[in-house]
Design an enzyme around this catalytic site. Structure first.
Site, PDB file in Angstrom:
ATOM      1  N   ARG A 147      15.805   2.370  -4.903  1.00 63.49           N
ATOM      2  CA  ARG A 147      17.262   1.986  -4.261  1.00 63.49           C
ATOM      3  C   ARG A 147      18.170   2.696  -4.392  1.00 63.49           C
ATOM      4  O   ARG A 147      18.014   4.756  -4.818  1.00 63.49           O
ATOM      5  CB  ARG A 147      18.079   0.490  -5.317  1.00 63.49           C
ATOM      6  CG  ARG A 147      16.832  -0.080  -5.719  1.00 63.49           C
ATOM      7  CD  ARG A 147      17.542  -1.058  -6.626  1.00 63.49           C
ATOM      8  NE  ARG A 147      16.337  -2.243  -7.466  1.00 63.49           N
ATOM      9  CZ  ARG A 147      15.860  -2.460  -8.158  1.00 63.49           C
ATOM     10  NH1 ARG A 147      15.656  -1.262  -8.491  1.00 63.49           N
ATOM     11  NH2 ARG A 147      15.387  -3.208  -8.550  1.00 63.49           N
ATOM     12  N   LYS A 172      17.674  -1.597 -12.041  1.00 61.05           N
ATOM     13  CA  LYS A 172      18.769  -3.188 -12.409  1.00 61.05           C
ATOM     14  C   LYS A 172      17.683  -3.557 -13.508  1.00 61.05           C
ATOM     15  O   LYS A 172      16.872  -3.422 -14.028  1.00 61.05           O
ATOM     16  CB  LYS A 172      17.680  -3.196 -10.584  1.00 61.05           C
ATOM     17  CG  LYS A 172      18.263  -4.706 -11.093  1.00 61.05           C
ATOM     18  CD  LYS A 172      17.894  -5.799  -9.749  1.00 61.05           C
ATOM     19  CE  LYS A 172      18.184  -6.673  -9.159  1.00 61.05           C
ATOM     20  NZ  LYS A 172      18.317  -7.272  -7.738  1.00 61.05           N
ATOM     21  N   HIS A 278      18.170  -0.258   2.192  1.00 57.53           N
ATOM     22  CA  HIS A 278      17.416  -0.635   1.235  1.00 57.53           C
ATOM     23  C   HIS A 278      15.494  -0.775   2.108  1.00 57.53           C
ATOM     24  O   HIS A 278      14.609  -1.844   1.580  1.00 57.53           O
ATOM     25  CB  HIS A 278      17.938  -1.859   0.907  1.00 57.53           C
ATOM     26  CG  HIS A 278      17.085  -2.570   0.376  1.00 57.53           C
ATOM     27  ND1 HIS A 278      17.389  -2.853  -1.594  1.00 57.53           N
ATOM     28  CD2 HIS A 278      16.357  -3.559  -0.128  1.00 57.53           C
ATOM     29  CE1 HIS A 278      16.193  -3.007  -2.482  1.00 57.53           C
ATOM     30  NE2 HIS A 278      16.133  -4.445  -2.241  1.00 57.53           N
ATOM     31  N   ARG A 281      13.238   0.978   1.133  1.00 61.95           N
ATOM     32  CA  ARG A 281      12.152   0.806  -0.038  1.00 61.95           C
ATOM     33  C   ARG A 281      11.747  -0.429  -0.181  1.00 61.95           C
ATOM     34  O   ARG A 281      10.774   0.062  -0.492  1.00 61.95           O
ATOM     35  CB  ARG A 281      12.973   0.262  -1.137  1.00 61.95           C
ATOM     36  CG  ARG A 281      12.623  -0.410  -2.378  1.00 61.95           C
ATOM     37  CD  ARG A 281      14.177  -0.433  -3.142  1.00 61.95           C
ATOM     38  NE  ARG A 281      13.662  -1.639  -4.586  1.00 61.95           N
ATOM     39  CZ  ARG A 281      12.984  -1.888  -5.586  1.00 61.95           C
ATOM     40  NH1 ARG A 281      12.955  -0.024  -5.623  1.00 61.95           N
ATOM     41  NH2 ARG A 281      12.792  -2.830  -6.472  1.00 61.95           N
ATOM     42  N   HIS A 304       9.753  -4.105 -10.836  1.00 61.48           N
ATOM     43  CA  HIS A 304      10.163  -6.024 -10.566  1.00 61.48           C
ATOM     44  C   HIS A 304       9.573  -5.794 -12.402  1.00 61.48           C
ATOM     45  O   HIS A 304       8.081  -5.796 -12.648  1.00 61.48           O
ATOM     46  CB  HIS A 304       9.375  -5.900  -9.337  1.00 61.48           C
ATOM     47  CG  HIS A 304       9.665  -5.620  -8.030  1.00 61.48           C
ATOM     48  ND1 HIS A 304       8.897  -6.153  -7.188  1.00 61.48           N
ATOM     49  CD2 HIS A 304      10.776  -5.240  -7.882  1.00 61.48           C
ATOM     50  CE1 HIS A 304       9.849  -5.287  -6.065  1.00 61.48           C
ATOM     51  NE2 HIS A 304      10.769  -5.558  -6.705  1.00 61.48           N
ATOM     52  N   TYR A 313       5.512  -8.825  -0.486  1.00 59.29           N
ATOM     53  CA  TYR A 313       5.485  -7.541   0.417  1.00 59.29           C
ATOM     54  C   TYR A 313       3.805  -7.374   1.522  1.00 59.29           C
ATOM     55  O   TYR A 313       3.735  -6.948   2.463  1.00 59.29           O
ATOM     56  CB  TYR A 313       5.154  -6.242  -0.051  1.00 59.29           C
ATOM     57  CG  TYR A 313       6.997  -5.675  -0.008  1.00 59.29           C
ATOM     58  CD1 TYR A 313       7.921  -5.353   0.727  1.00 59.29           C
ATOM     59  CD2 TYR A 313       7.173  -5.684  -2.152  1.00 59.29           C
ATOM     60  CE1 TYR A 313       9.421  -5.271  -0.433  1.00 59.29           C
ATOM     61  CE2 TYR A 313       8.505  -5.570  -2.445  1.00 59.29           C
ATOM     62  CZ  TYR A 313       9.619  -5.337  -1.358  1.00 59.29           C
ATOM     63  OH  TYR A 313      10.373  -5.098  -2.249  1.00 59.29           O
TER      64      TYR A 313
END
Length: 331
Positions: A147, A172, A278, A281, A304, A313
């Site tokens: 990120r 995150k 972003h 990414r 994640h 994705y």
């Protein structure tokens, strides 16, 4: 400026309400971005109801404010939910008021949309339009799946050249993870680090050189703030004032400068898709899956928590383009 704004917002009933909110956020070690966002939503809520104190308001006022955001301001569902979270924090953590009625305020349903992904050709064209620090940061976002703030907050000590990996601290969800260090970025990163070293030595010569440290590390390790390993890989060209401590120090490059540079580069590269840092990414994740890497590996590299987040994705891979033959083409 912020103190004056706080006094105006809360009025005579509670002139320090937003100061209390900020103090509580800092005590819980929330980020400065969360602090600014929550304080702003609390201020807007109070102003919307003509400076009434939140203690005198309840579910009807919260619903009216959130409805105003959705209907009149037309904010996104995620923005509306952030406003609700800010008000929940204000009532529960600052005013110490339990909110049994808050369950009646329904959270907005966030749309599940496919991410924008660039082709490898588009990524190449985009990077060709960048140079210097902006090129290196953008290359890291695409090459390591980072990120934008993870890249800008990168510290010297967290780059492992021998092991070809980057340690991302407090990503995150305040989680650490390890991602790949692209071979093609080793030399440019070494050169950037030498540039950062020169700035740090200049700061030390000027009697400064301290960098912001997370949580209580600055108290626990007195000399860590000036140590070389804790310095940013991408330091700002100028020193600035820390909004919390009022200390003057060198922060990292501002994210808006990277966002603006990528946007302008996309225009020069004639890329018609919406293009932000972003997006790089997203492109990293998609191209990794296209190259045959398993989804669990990509999940770990992206950080994640749930593999279902990574699975989105798979929907933007070339299954509908080159991977499937249209029946029209069989006629």
């Amino acid at each position: 400026m912020e103190r004056a704004k706080n006094s105006v917002v809360a009025g005579s009933q509670s002139p320090k309400l937003l100061d209390q909110l900020r103090a509580r956020i800092r005590a819980l070690h929330y980020s400065i971005r969360t602090e600014d966002a929550y304080a702003d939503w609390a201020r807007r809520f109070i102003l919307f109801h003509e400076k009434r104190h939140p203690r005198d308001m309840g579910v009807a006022e919260v619903e009216a404010f959130l409805t105003h955001l959705a209907v009149e301001r037309k904010v996104s569902a995620s923005t509306q939910n952030q406003a609700k979270a800010a008000l929940l924090f204000l009532y529960k953590k600052v005013l110490q008021i339990e909110l049994p009625w808050l369950s009646e305020v329904v959270a907005a349903k966030v749309s599940r949309r496919l991410p924008v992904v660039l082709t490898q050709r588009e990524v190449r064209e985009l990077l060709l339009q960048l140079n210097g620090v902006t090129w290196l940061v953008a290359s890291l976002l695409y090459g390591a799946g980072m990120r934008v703030l993870e890249g800008l907050r990168l510290r010297i000590k967290d780059i492992e050249f021998e092991r070809r990996e980057i340690i991302i601290r407090e990503g995150k969800g305040s989680k650490d993870r390890i991602t790949v260090l692209p071979e093609n970025l080793i030399l440019p990163l070494r050169e950037q680090i030498e540039h950062a070293r020169a700035l740090h030595q200049k700061d030390l010569a000027d009697g400064m050189g301290s960098v912001w440290l997370p949580d209580a590390l600055a108290m626990k390790y007195k000399n860590a703030a000036k140590s070389w390993g804790w310095q940013y890989v991408f330091p700002s060209a100028v020193r600035s004032i820390d909004p919390r401590s009022a200390a003057q120090r060198r922060h990292h490059v501002h994210e808006q400068s990277i966002q603006k540079a990528v946007s302008l580069a996309a225009k020069r590269a004639a890329i018609d898709k919406p293009c932000t840092p972003h997006v790089l990414r997203h492109s990293f994740a998609t191209h990794m899956l296209q190259s045959g890497y398993d989804i669990r590996t990509v999940q770990e590299l992206l950080g994640h928590q749930d593999v279902s987040t990574t699975q989105i994705y798979t929907h933007v891979m070339n299954k509908g383009g080159r991977g499937v033959l249209s029946p029209l083409d069989s006629l």
